[in-house]
Enzyme design. Structure first.
Site, short mmCIF file in Angstrom:
data_model
loop_
_atom_site.label_atom_id
_atom_site.label_comp_id
_atom_site.label_asym_id
_atom_site.label_seq_id
_atom_site.Cartn_x
_atom_site.Cartn_y
_atom_site.Cartn_z
N LYS A 114 -5.19 -11.65 -10.37
CA LYS A 114 -5.74 -10.54 -11.16
C LYS A 114 -5.72 -10.81 -12.66
CE LYS A 114 -5.10 -6.88 -7.78
NZ LYS A 114 -4.43 -5.63 -7.45
N LYS A 197 -10.97 -11.80 1.49
CA LYS A 197 -10.45 -10.50 1.91
C LYS A 197 -11.46 -9.39 1.65
CE LYS A 197 -7.37 -8.27 -0.56
NZ LYS A 197 -6.16 -7.87 -1.31
N LYS A 200 -12.09 -3.48 -2.27
CA LYS A 200 -12.89 -2.47 -2.98
C LYS A 200 -13.46 -3.04 -4.27
CE LYS A 200 -8.39 -0.39 -3.55
NZ LYS A 200 -7.59 0.66 -2.97
P1 TYM Z 1 -3.67 -1.63 -2.10
O1 TYM Z 1 -3.97 -0.32 -2.70
O2 TYM Z 1 -4.35 -2.85 -2.62
O3 TYM Z 1 -3.91 -1.57 -0.56
C1 TYM Z 1 -3.31 -0.56 0.23
C2 TYM Z 1 -2.93 -1.08 1.60
O4 TYM Z 1 -4.08 -1.60 2.27
C3 TYM Z 1 -3.82 -2.92 2.70
N1 TYM Z 1 -5.08 -3.70 2.63
C4 TYM Z 1 -5.56 -4.43 3.63
N2 TYM Z 1 -5.11 -4.65 4.88
C5 TYM Z 1 -5.85 -5.44 5.67
N3 TYM Z 1 -7.02 -6.02 5.27
C6 TYM Z 1 -7.50 -5.83 4.03
N4 TYM Z 1 -8.65 -6.38 3.65
C7 TYM Z 1 -6.76 -5.00 3.14
N5 TYM Z 1 -6.96 -4.58 1.86
C8 TYM Z 1 -5.92 -3.79 1.56
C9 TYM Z 1 -2.79 -3.46 1.74
O5 TYM Z 1 -2.06 -4.55 2.30
C10 TYM Z 1 -1.92 -2.24 1.52
O6 TYM Z 1 -0.98 -2.10 2.58
N6 TYM Z 1 0.77 -2.83 -4.07
C11 TYM Z 1 0.10 -2.00 -3.09
C12 TYM Z 1 0.38 -0.53 -3.26
C13 TYM Z 1 1.81 -0.15 -3.33
C14 TYM Z 1 2.74 -0.15 -2.26
C15 TYM Z 1 3.96 0.33 -2.80
C16 TYM Z 1 2.66 -0.53 -0.91
C17 TYM Z 1 2.45 0.32 -4.44
N7 TYM Z 1 3.74 0.60 -4.10
C18 TYM Z 1 5.10 0.42 -2.02
C19 TYM Z 1 3.82 -0.43 -0.15
C20 TYM Z 1 5.00 0.04 -0.70
C21 TYM Z 1 -1.41 -2.24 -3.19
O7 TYM Z 1 -1.92 -2.62 -4.19
O8 TYM Z 1 -2.09 -1.88 -2.11
#
Ligand code: TYM
Length: 335
Positions: A114, A197, A200
Site C-alpha cells: 500500500k 485478489k 474493492k
Molecule cells: P479488510 O477490510 O481489507 O477486509 C475485511 C475482511 O475481508 C477479508 N477479505 C477477503 N477474504 C477472501 N478473499 C478476498 N478477496 C478478500 N478480501 C478481503 C479480509 O481478510 C478481512 O477478513 N485489517 C483488516 C481489518 C481489521 C481487522 C481488525 C480484522 C482491523 N482490525 C481486527 C480482524 C481483526 C482489513 O483491512 O480487512
C-alpha cells in the site's frame, strides 16, 4: 465463554471476497453459540490509506453495518460496533505503538504493497495500522479472529505484540490469539485475473462482485469471468495451475457451504458453458436477497446509528476495565 473479534474497513463497498472470506464466517461463529462475538466497522483504519470525504466515510460505515445485518449478524446475538465509538481501541493502540518495533511494521506485506514506491508520502497511520488492529482484538481479550488469508501476517504480529507486552511487564495479561482462516474461499480472486485478489480497490468493476450489485449485474459478471477451455476436473488436484477455474469452484463451494471436494463431486466434468450459468444462479440466489435487505436498511440510517450506539455501550463494559488494567500495569497514575 471465549470471545471472537473481527473487523472490516468501511473504505469502500463490500465485495464477495469480504462476504465469503469474512462476514459469512462471522455469522457461522455467531450462530455456533460457543463464543461471544464482537464485530466492528474499523473506521479509524479506513482513513489510513487516504483521507476520505467525510460524507463518504459516514455513508460507507452505515452501509457496512447494513451489510453485516443483512448477511445475518444479529445485534441481539453479537456486539456490533463502529471502532471510533469505542475509544479504548485507539487508547490501547497508543500503548502498542510503543511495544511494537519499527522493523516489525516495516516487514508487513500490506504496508509494502500500500505504501508502494513512495513510502515517504504514506501516512504514519498506515505504518502503525497493525498496532491498532492488535488493539482492536486484544482490548476484548479475544482469542479467535476469523479473517481471510490476507490478514494472516497481521494476526501473527498481534501475537508478537501480546507476547512482548506480557514479557516486558512480566504479566500474563493479553491472550495469544488464534487466526481462524477456514472454508473454501479464504482468498477470493479477481474474476478477470485468477492470480490477483478480488479487491474493492481494483479499478475494474468487472473484476469483483459487489454486495450491492443487482441480480443482472451479478449474473453478467460471472458469465464474463475469465476461464480456460477445459472441463472442470473431478479431483482438487486437477485445479492446480488453473487459477481462474479454481477461483470459480471455490466461490461455488463456499456459496453452497460445501468443501471444494464436495463441489467437484457435483460439478466435475462440466464445461464452463454449463457451470457458469449454475454458478450465476447460485450467486444470485444467495446474494440478491442480501443487497435488497441492505438497501431497505439504508432507508433508515437513524435506526443503524441507534444500533451502533447500543453496541458501543455493550462493548465499553468490556473495554474500559481492560484499558484501566493495562494502564495500571504500565504505570500510569490514577488507575
Ligand atoms: P479488510 O477490510 O481489507 O477486509 C475485511 C475482511 O475481508 C477479508 N477479505 C477477503 N477474504 C477472501 N478473499 C478476498 N478477496 C478478500 N478480501 C478481503 C479480509 O481478510 C478481512 O477478513 N485489517 C483488516 C481489518 C481489521 C481487522 C481488525 C480484522 C482491523 N482490525 C481486527 C480482524 C481483526 C482489513 O483491512 O480487512
Amino acid at each position: 465463554t471465549p470471545r471472537v473479534f473481527s473487523g472490516i474497513q468501511p473504505s469502500g463497498g463490500l465485495t464477495l471476497g469480504n462476504y465469503l472470506g469474512a462476514i459469512k464466517r462471522f455469522v457461522d461463529m455467531q450462530d455456533q453459540g460457543d463464543f461471544q462475538t464482537v464485530y466492528c466497522m474499523v473506521d479509524l483504519h479506513a482513513i489510513t490509506a487516504k483521507l476520505l470525504d467525510p460524507a463518504t466515510l459516514r455513508h460507507n460505515t452505515r452501509e457496512l453495518a447494513a451489510g453485516f445485518i443483512a448477511s445475518g449478524i444479529s445485534p441481539e446475538k453479537s456486539i456490533l460496533i463502529n471502532q471510533s465509538q469505542v475509544p479504548e481501541h485507539a487508547q490501547l493502540a497508543w500503548i502498542f505503538n510503543c511495544v511494537a518495533r519499527m522493523g516489525w511494521m516495516g516487514r508487513m506485506t500490506q504496508w509494502k504493497d500500500k505504501s508502494g514506491k513512495n513510502a515517504e508520502a504514506a501516512s504514519l497511520g498506515l505504518f502503525a495500522y497493525p498496532a491498532l488492529m492488535a488493539a482492536d482484538i486484544l482490548i476484548y481479550h479475544a482469542t479467535h479472529v476469523p479473517v481471510g488469508e490476507d490478514q494472516k501476517q497481521h494476526l501473527e504480529l498481534t501475537r508478537d505484540i501480546a507476547a512482548k507486552f506480557n514479557h516486558d511487564y512480566g504479566v500474563d495479561f493479553f491472550p495469544i490469539t488464534e487466526p481462524v482462516i477456514e472454508g473454501a474461499a479464504t482468498r477470493v480472486m479477481s474474476l478477470r485475473d485468477g492470480s490477483k485478489k478480488m479487491s474493492k480497490s481494483d479499478p475494474s468493476d468487472a473484476s469483483r462482485i459487489n454486495m450491492t450489485d443487482d441480480a443482472d449485474t451479478i449474473a453478467k459478471k460471472i458469465r464474463k469471468a475469465k476461464t480456460d477451455p477445459d472441463a472442470l476436473p473431478s479431483e482438487v488436484d486437477g485445479l492446480k495451475d488453473r487459477p481462474d477455474a479454481r477461483n470459480l469452484v471455490n466461490i461455488y463451494a463456499a456459496l453452497n457451504e460445501q468443501t471444494v471436494e464436495q463441489a467437484l463431486a457435483d460439478v466435475g466434468g462440466q464445461q464452463f458453458g454449463t457451470f457458469k450459468p449454475a454458478l450465476a444462479e447460485l450467486a444470485v440466489a444467495k446474494l440478491a436477497p442480501i443487497s435488497t435487505e441492505m438497501a431497505r436498511l439504508m432507508n433508515d440510517p437513524a435506526e443503524i446509528d441507534r444500533l451502533l450506539a447500543k453496541g458501543a455501550l455493550q462493548a465499553r463494559e468490556i473495554t474500559e476495565p481492560v484499558l484501566k488494567k493495562t494502564y495500571e500495569i504500565v504505570g500510569m497514575v490514577g488507575f
